[in-house]
Design a protein around this motif. Structure first.
Motif, PDB file in Angstrom:
ATOM      1  N   THR A   1      -6.072  -2.721  11.505  1.00 54.22           N
ATOM      2  CA  THR A   1      -6.538  -1.563  10.553  1.00 54.22           C
ATOM      3  C   THR A   1      -5.937  -0.429  11.301  1.00 54.22           C
TER       4      THR A   1
ATOM      5  N   SER B   1      -2.568   4.056  -1.688  1.00 54.71           N
ATOM      6  CA  SER B   1      -3.465   2.925  -1.093  1.00 54.71           C
ATOM      7  C   SER B   1      -2.887   1.806  -0.793  1.00 54.71           C
ATOM      8  N   ARG B   2      -2.084   1.195  -1.881  1.00 55.65           N
ATOM      9  CA  ARG B   2      -1.525  -0.091  -1.918  1.00 55.65           C
ATOM     10  C   ARG B   2      -0.498  -0.341  -0.919  1.00 55.65           C
TER      11      ARG B   2
ATOM     12  N   LYS C   1       6.931   2.275   3.549  1.00 50.55           N
ATOM     13  CA  LYS C   1       5.796   2.171   4.132  1.00 50.55           C
ATOM     14  C   LYS C   1       5.407   2.920   5.242  1.00 50.55           C
TER      15      LYS C   1
ATOM     16  N   GLU D   1      -0.957  -2.450   6.524  1.00 48.53           N
ATOM     17  CA  GLU D   1      -1.925  -3.224   7.635  1.00 48.53           C
ATOM     18  C   GLU D   1      -2.084  -4.584   7.742  1.00 48.53           C
ATOM     19  N   GLU D   2      -2.021  -5.349   6.533  1.00 47.70           N
ATOM     20  CA  GLU D   2      -1.913  -6.462   6.301  1.00 47.70           C
ATOM     21  C   GLU D   2      -0.460  -7.152   7.147  1.00 47.70           C
TER      22      GLU D   2
ATOM     23  N   ARG E   1     -12.013   4.328   7.281  1.00 46.28           N
ATOM     24  CA  ARG E   1     -12.398   5.366   6.022  1.00 46.28           C
ATOM     25  C   ARG E   1     -13.685   5.811   5.888  1.00 46.28           C
TER      26      ARG E   1
ATOM     27  N   ARG F   1      -2.623  -0.481   2.455  1.00 45.69           N
ATOM     28  CA  ARG F   1      -3.137  -1.800   2.469  1.00 45.69           C
ATOM     29  C   ARG F   1      -1.953  -3.004   3.200  1.00 45.69           C
TER      30      ARG F   1
END
Length: 297
Positions: free
Chosen positions: A46, A33-34, A5, A40-41, A50, A37
């Motif tokens: 964040t 994108s996955r 990641k 970030e989670e 965007r 995300r």
């Protein structure tokens, strides 16, 4: 922390686009994108703002990008050390030095280095800012003062002096000054004392400007000063290492020169065994020795 990641995050931050990062990583935009995300989670932060025109790092994203850049530089150094062999010199070598030395002395001599090592790739970074070698902003540096950073191997190459030069045609048309007071009849070409330069050079210029200079042209780098002198615009303050490559220049007021400016070659301790560094160091040392012999003969 998931290294995969982080690798994807670094590519996105560097490209500023999910699509471009996906192309570089051979992944689909949705897959990239996955992963972002999920990162970030996991961090509960964040990392990107965007926008329609692309992605901009948040403050938290900048912090993480600084870390991944440092990691990437360390990995590149490790890979380079692994790949360096006893018989071959190849791969990228990032060299940083001043604009003047790089453009007027080093670049014209690089063909000889490429002749010996055709698989070597030089990334030449010319700027007055001192790059951070331990953080791998560059592999090797040639600087006009002794490096202050720790964990560096350093070698003093030579001393440079700033001196006054002009073309014979300019002196024929305007005469030759015999004293500093005579500068009132000539145009002086130099760097502005507020421009980035070695302190000894700036000190010499400040001294010269205490005299009633007839006309003044300031340029923000020595390459510009050299081109102006070669164009018969006046008497220029230039480093003495250019004299071999521009023998048509005549030294003016030979008693006038700056204090010694030490020139050092430096590289990180971790690259001590690098064959690329060794080849570049030996090349520069050899070229300087040849120049000294030529000037002494």
């Amino acid at each position: 922390m998931d290294w995969d990641k982080l690798r994807i995050f670094h590519a996105v931050a560097d490209a500023g686009s999910l699509t471009h990062a996906g192309d570089a990583l051979h992944l689909s935009q949705s897959a990239v994108s996955r992963q972002i995300r999920a990162l970030e989670e996991g961090l509960n932060a964040t990392l990107f703002h965007r926008h329609a025109r692309g992605l901009i790092l948040t403050e938290q994203g900048e912090l993480l990008f600084d870390a991944t850049k440092a990691m990437n530089h360390r990995l590149e150094a490790a890979v380079a050390r692994i790949r360096d062999s006893k018989e071959e010199v190849f791969g990228e070598l990032r060299v940083t030095t001043t604009t003047a030395f790089g453009s007027m002395w080093l670049a014209p001599r690089l063909p000889k280095l490429y002749e010996s090592y055709p698989d070597l790739r030089i990334d030449l970074m010319l700027e007055e800012r001192v790059l951070d070698l331990p953080m791998r902003e560059a592999d090797v540096a040639i600087r006009m003062k002794e490096p202050s950073q720790a964990d560096l191997i350093r070698k003093r190459l030579m001393d440079v002096h700033m001196r006054l030069y002009a073309t014979p045609s300019y002196l024929e048309a305007n005469g030759t000054p015999e004293t500093l007071e005579d500068l009132s009849k000539f145009r002086l070409i130099c760097q502005n004392t507020s421009a980035a330069q070695v302190s000894a050079g700036a000190a010499l210029v400040r001294e010269l400007l205490t005299y009633d200079v007839g006309s003044l042209l300031t340029v923000n780098n020595y390459f510009g000063v050299l081109q102006s002198v070669l164009s018969d615009l006046g008497i220029g303050v230039l480093p003495d290492y250019i004299t071999q490559d521009f023998p048509q220049l005549t030294r003016v007021l030979p008693e006038v020169e700056s204090k010694d400016i030490p020139v050092y070659l430096a590289y990180p301790e971790e690259l001590r065994a690098s064959k690329r560094i060794e080849a570049f160091r030996d090349f520069v040392t050899s070229e300087l020795a040849a120049q000294r012999r030529s000037m002494a003969s």
